[in-house]
Design an enzyme around this catalytic site. Structure first.
Site, PDB file in Angstrom:
ATOM      1  N   HIS A 162       3.600  -3.189   4.303  1.00  0.00           N
ATOM      2  CA  HIS A 162       3.972  -1.802   3.997  1.00  0.00           C
ATOM      3  C   HIS A 162       5.475  -1.746   3.738  1.00  0.00           C
ATOM      4  O   HIS A 162       6.267  -1.755   4.672  1.00  0.00           O
ATOM      5  CB  HIS A 162       3.619  -0.889   5.176  1.00  0.00           C
ATOM      6  N   ASP A 183       0.816  -1.217   0.000  1.00  0.00           N
ATOM      7  CA  ASP A 183       0.000   0.000   0.000  1.00  0.00           C
ATOM      8  C   ASP A 183       0.853   1.274   0.000  1.00  0.00           C
ATOM      9  O   ASP A 183       2.002   1.260   0.433  1.00  0.00           O
ATOM     10  CB  ASP A 183      -0.897   0.032   1.245  1.00  0.00           C
TER      11      ASP A 183
END
Ligand SMILES: [Zn+2]
Length: 236
Positions: A197, A53
């Site tokens: 992430h 993301d």
């Protein structure tokens, strides 16, 4: 007088409970009020979808691409529209290398308590940027912070699109590389969607974990596929 105080107190508690319930619901990983929510795909195929993301980010995305290429793995990058606008070349390279781009809103704002026009603009402006890169496949949507309540699920349901979250989010539970790798190894199953992430500056542990996760899971027979490839298994 006493009656009034009791009634006011009951109302206050009720409002508080509804607000708390709404808050919990807005970030639920497992449930939403309407529309479709995908957190993994039921399959016996040894496949997983890695999802990253918040990019593209000049300092990190290319090195993530290099790691994926080393393992011949494919992944899905949930990109923020404003970041695509600022770094279109990086986003284009992601597609060139056979990965997929998903929609992570335009500004990475929480898409709750917002007007329908605001929410649709966040999604559609980002869709347009992804399409401008030449991507023709399905664009999956993942709301920032997984936040959604009514407006976004309704908008997506009306457009026949699911909300895509994940079933594994190792860095929510572990801040060290070993912990991240171990968590994935212990919890992964065929059809898992992993959120990692790797494009946030502080998440050094995740960038270090990525090659180890790829190596460990490949050794166990897993293949790394894009979300579209994973979703295609649902129909079969
Ligand atoms: Zn995000």
């Amino acid at each position: 007088m006493v009656k009034g105080i009791v009634a006011a107190s009951v109302l206050l508690v009720l409002c508080g409970t509804i607000a708390w319930g709404g808050y919990r619901l807005s970030k639920s990983r497992k449930y939403q009020l309407l529309g479709e929510l995908v957190t993994r795909v039921e399959t016996s195929d040894m496949v997983v979808a890695l999802t990253f993301d918040d990019g593209p980010v000049p300092a990190y995305t290319d090195s993530v691409l290099a790691v994926l290429a080393e393992f011949k793995a494919h992944a899905t990058f949930f990109m923020v529209g404003s970041a695509i606008r600022n770094n279109p070349d990086i986003a284009a390279r992601v597609l060139e290398q056979g990965h997929e781009i998903g929609n992570h809103s335009f500004s990475h704002a929480q898409l709750i308590l917002k007007r329908p026009s605001y929410v649709s603009r966040e999604i559609e402006d980002t869709d347009a940027l992804i399409r401008a890169l030449g991507y023709e496949g399905e664009i999956y949507v993942r709301p920032p912070y997984a936040k959604r309540l009514l407006v976004l699920p309704l908008y997506l349901r009306n457009h026949d699109r699911p909300v895509v979250l994940w079933d594994l989010e190792p860095d929510t539970y572990h801040r060290k590389t070993d912990g991240v790798v171990r968590y994935v190894n212990e919890h992964v199953r065929p059809g898992s969607i992993i959120l990692l992430h790797v494009e946030i500056p502080s998440r050094v542990q995740n960038r270090a974990a990525l090659p180890r996760i790829l190596s460990d899971l490949q050794e166990r027979g897993y293949r790394f596929v894009t979300l579209s490839q994973l979703m295609a298994l649902r129909a079969s």
